[in-house]
Motif scaffolding. Structure first.
Motif, PDB file in Angstrom:
ATOM      1  N   LEU A 168      -9.539 -36.604  26.473  1.00  0.00           N
ATOM      2  CA  LEU A 168      -8.644 -35.489  26.758  1.00  0.00           C
ATOM      3  C   LEU A 168      -7.540 -35.911  27.719  1.00  0.00           C
ATOM      4  O   LEU A 168      -6.370 -35.571  27.541  1.00  0.00           O
ATOM      5  N   GLU A 169      -7.902 -36.699  28.734  1.00  0.00           N
ATOM      6  CA  GLU A 169      -6.910 -37.163  29.702  1.00  0.00           C
ATOM      7  C   GLU A 169      -5.926 -38.144  29.062  1.00  0.00           C
ATOM      8  O   GLU A 169      -4.729 -38.095  29.325  1.00  0.00           O
ATOM      9  N   VAL A 170      -6.438 -39.038  28.206  1.00  0.00           N
ATOM     10  CA  VAL A 170      -5.552 -39.976  27.512  1.00  0.00           C
ATOM     11  C   VAL A 170      -4.551 -39.221  26.649  1.00  0.00           C
ATOM     12  O   VAL A 170      -3.345 -39.512  26.661  1.00  0.00           O
ATOM     13  N   ARG A 171      -5.029 -38.257  25.901  1.00  0.00           N
ATOM     14  CA  ARG A 171      -4.148 -37.469  25.042  1.00  0.00           C
ATOM     15  C   ARG A 171      -3.082 -36.759  25.873  1.00  0.00           C
ATOM     16  O   ARG A 171      -1.908 -36.737  25.510  1.00  0.00           O
ATOM     17  N   ARG A 172      -3.493 -36.196  26.997  1.00  0.00           N
ATOM     18  CA  ARG A 172      -2.545 -35.478  27.858  1.00  0.00           C
ATOM     19  C   ARG A 172      -1.461 -36.419  28.389  1.00  0.00           C
ATOM     20  O   ARG A 172      -0.279 -36.063  28.429  1.00  0.00           O
TER      21      ARG A 172
END
Length: 400
Positions: A168-172
């Motif tokens: 989720l953090e990578v995508r953000r």
């Protein structure tokens, strides 16, 4: 940093060896080859260990079990976790350690799959996890006795939850306004067609493209033998400018020799970016992202429109399906599952169209006497049509 399994950064910068950690090759310039095996062991060891145990109990050969415990594409995704670590790290002063992080990607097909995986894996883990994980914890003793198979322990469940949060953090980080993709192509018709498709797919996946670099352009003084190439490239370069406008297009000409070493690479960069004087190659892209939602009011009352930028796509290229609280958009061989914002999840789809390089999906608010439409829609497919009434935009925002 390079996410390409066939690393070439050391060769390009004239360095004998690059480590898994950043190496300073010039003052202020650090280069890194990502060690995906190290990240795989850190983020996936608990899960793969549990899966190997289950496969051993089932009688699967040990070597085969080793291969089956790694999800295809997972190593490449874990390489992006290294990018997240760099962007999240801070100096003691509180400032970010890097001014710019440049990711050297693999060829187009591999990179598009890589950029699609974080969201896809996160979606899968979210469906596999959630309430089911809590159920596994509660029923662990019963399930173990009933099936004879080992039940995942807390460390396995925690590892899945941690990986889900990491993705989720990578995508953000990848889709935030400060991040962008720069396309590199050679001025050939086949390559241009691939680059146009890449722009469509990147927009579908929610990534911003900030410009195009046309590489290996024949110089004007190339001699008589190069005149035919110059004429052909000039025609294609015109199409490149037309296709990607208003994005900047920089040109890098053939060098007299292979650019190896920091000085040679720097000279290529200076010459290429000087081809568009006054355009900052590090400028953050302006304007809205590829996917956004706006509130619209029409004759039937309150409504909203979800817009997905799909440059060069036509209505015949796009398939659309509503699946509960998700919208499944397919363009060619690429698919994206868009989880609708809470404000739209309970609304009904009023229509869809592909117009001016964008998919526009219209939603209408469900009234009290229309409870059937308020229920989550079952799986279904719809081909967007060129239609739609006039509505006035009132508010536009990035979807969560």
């Amino acid at each position: 940093m390079s996410t390409d399994a066939a690393h070439s950064l050391a060769d390009a910068f004239g360095v004998d060896v690059l480590a898994a950690d950043p190496v300073e090759v010039e003052p202020g310039l650090w280069v890194q080859h990502v060690d995906t095996q190290r990240e795989l062991e850190r983020s996936w060891s608990e899960v793969s260990g549990y899966l190997r145990t289950v496969l051993d109990v089932a009688g699967v050969d040990h070597l085969v079990a080793e291969e089956l415990t790694v999800v295809p594409g997972l190593e490449e995704v874990l390489a992006l976790l290294e990018l997240r670590a760099h962007l999240s790290r801070r100096h003691r002063s509180g400032a970010a350690p890097w001014d710019v992080v440049v990711v050297d990607c693999a060829p187009t097909a591999e990179t598009l799959r890589l950029l699609a995986l974080p969201e896809a894996l996160r979606w899968y883990l979210d469906r596999v996890g959630g309430p089911e994980r809590r159920l596994i914890r509660a029923l662990r003793p019963v399930v173990g006795r009933a099936t004879g198979l080992p039940v995942p322990g807390d460390e396995v469940v925690s590892a899945l939850e941690r990986l889900q949060g990491d993705l989720l953090e990578v995508r953000r980080l990848l889709v935030r306004p400060g991040s962008s993709v720069r396309l590199v192509l050679t001025p050939e018709r086949v390559v241009l067609a691939e680059a146009r498709r890449s722009l469509t797919t990147l927009s579908l996946l929610g990534y911003r493209v900030d410009g195009v670099v046309a590489n290996r352009v024949f110089p004007d003084d190339g001699g008589a033998w190069a005149q035919g190439w110059q004429a052909a490239q000039a025609e294609v370069l015109g199409e490149v400018h037309d296709s990607f406008a208003p994005l900047p297009v920089w040109t890098a000409t053939y060098a007299a020799g292979e650019p190896v070493g920091t000085d040679a690479v720097a000279e290529v960069a200076r010459a290429a970016y000087a081809s568009r004087a006054g355009v900052d190659p590090f400028a953050v892209p302006k304007g809205p992202g590829p996917v956004r939602v706006r509130r619209v009011d029409g004759p039937d009352g309150a409504g909203a429109e979800l817009r997905v930028a799909l440059p060069f796509a036509t209505s015949g290229d796009v398939d659309l399906a509503r699946h509960g609280e998700s919208l499944v958009v397919t363009v060619g061989s690429y698919r994206r599952v868009l989880t609708l914002p809470a404000s739209l999840a309970r609304w009904a789809v009023a229509g869809a169209s592909v117009e001016a390089g964008a998919l526009r999906v219209r939603f209408r608010e469900v009234r009290g006497d229309d409870q059937d439409a308020a229920a989550p829609s079952p799986p279904g497919r719809a081909r967007p049509a060129r239609s739609g009434g006039a509505t006035e935009p009132q508010r536009e925002e990035e979807p969560s």
